[in-house]
Design an enzyme around this catalytic site. Structure first.
Site, PDB file in Angstrom:
ATOM      1  N   ASP A 173      36.187  28.116  52.099  1.00  0.00           N
ATOM      2  CA  ASP A 173      34.708  28.523  51.575  1.00  0.00           C
ATOM      3  C   ASP A 173      34.171  28.071  51.121  1.00  0.00           C
ATOM      4  O   ASP A 173      34.189  26.957  50.077  1.00  0.00           O
ATOM      5  CB  ASP A 173      36.027  29.246  50.285  1.00  0.00           C
ATOM      6  N   LYS A 232      30.860  36.932  51.688  1.00  0.00           N
ATOM      7  CA  LYS A 232      31.864  36.966  50.948  1.00  0.00           C
ATOM      8  C   LYS A 232      30.765  37.069  49.723  1.00  0.00           C
ATOM      9  O   LYS A 232      29.754  36.615  49.674  1.00  0.00           O
ATOM     10  CB  LYS A 232      32.067  35.800  49.851  1.00  0.00           C
ATOM     11  N   LYS A 242      34.976  39.565  52.897  1.00  0.00           N
ATOM     12  CA  LYS A 242      36.345  38.564  51.970  1.00  0.00           C
ATOM     13  C   LYS A 242      35.715  39.252  50.941  1.00  0.00           C
ATOM     14  O   LYS A 242      34.372  38.518  49.831  1.00  0.00           O
ATOM     15  CB  LYS A 242      36.645  37.455  52.371  1.00  0.00           C
TER      16      LYS A 242
END
Length: 232
Positions: free
Chosen positions: A99, A159, A188
């Site tokens: 991430d 995200k 996500k």
């Protein structure tokens, strides 16, 4: 995800990336976190990059993914060369997903080429990359460009934000991303996910993964007394 039955709290475990990002994490803490991820059947153990090698050893053969992050929790402070090098190091240590924080200031300054290349340098490490877009910090036009540029750079996941201090994950932001992702790109949800009801709503809105430090409390509906360790 939309259309999936989430009536049983335990059924949410495969969607949860069990998160523990702490400067004070010890070896015992890391091992316990990974073992907890296995015990509850979580999708991944999200851990600090410095512990990626040990996490890979602990989780080998369990089916639980090793995930880590860079340019985080303070987002947008690393150089692009530094990010690319760190991404390679994390992947070589055993992380299977990364991430990453993005250069919001570059995007807001019209530096779209630099913004995209910053992400592409991390993608070059060869593992799926989840891009933290920090949606609340962007105008509507900037959001649209961030989504497109991240996908152009090879993002595997988009995200909404890096943490609850930027945005508590909500169905509106997740639906926004889910409506814009291309084939093969997923969403996500991250930031302040602490309850079963939140988790269900985010999956129904289109999230494929949930990043949270409250996974145990969510999948046991509080029966195990699980408590959030952080705001992630």
């Amino acid at each position: 995800m939309a259309g999936t039955d989430h009536s049983d709290p335990a059924s949410l475990a495969p969607y949860i990336q069990h998160t523990a990002i702490s400067a004070g994490m010890t070896r015992d803490d890391l091992v316990a976190h990974c073992e907890e991820a296995v015990r509850y059947g979580f999708n991944a153990a999200m851990i600090p990059a410095s512990w990626a090698g040990l996490a890979a050893d602990v989780l080998r053969g369990t089916g639980v993914t090793v995930a880590s992050a860079l340019d985080f929790p303070t987002v947008g402070v690393m150089t692009s060369r530094g990010k690319a090098a760190e991404a390679r190091a994390i992947a070589e240590a055993g992380a299977e997903q990364i991430d990453m924080g993005v250069q919001v200031g570059w995007l807001r300054s019209g530096m779209e080429k630099e913004f995209r290349e910053d992400i592409a340098g991390v993608v070059a490490a060869g593992v799926p990359v989840k891009v933290m877009l920090e949606l609340p910090l962007l105008t509507e036009d900037e959001r649209e460009r961030a989504v497109e540029l991240a996908m152009d750079a090879g993002a595997a996941y988009l995200k909404n934000a890096s943490s609850g201090s930027v945005e508590v994950a909500n169905p509106e932001s997740i639906a926004y991303l889910a409506a814009r992702v291309r084939d093969g790109v997923r969403v996500k949800a991250s930031g302040g996910i602490k309850t079963l009801e939140q988790a269900r709503a985010l999956l129904d809105a289109g999230a494929s993964l949930l990043g949270t430090s409250s996974g145990v409390a969510i999948v046991t509906s509080g029966r195990d007394g699980g408590q959030a360790r952080t705001d992630y």
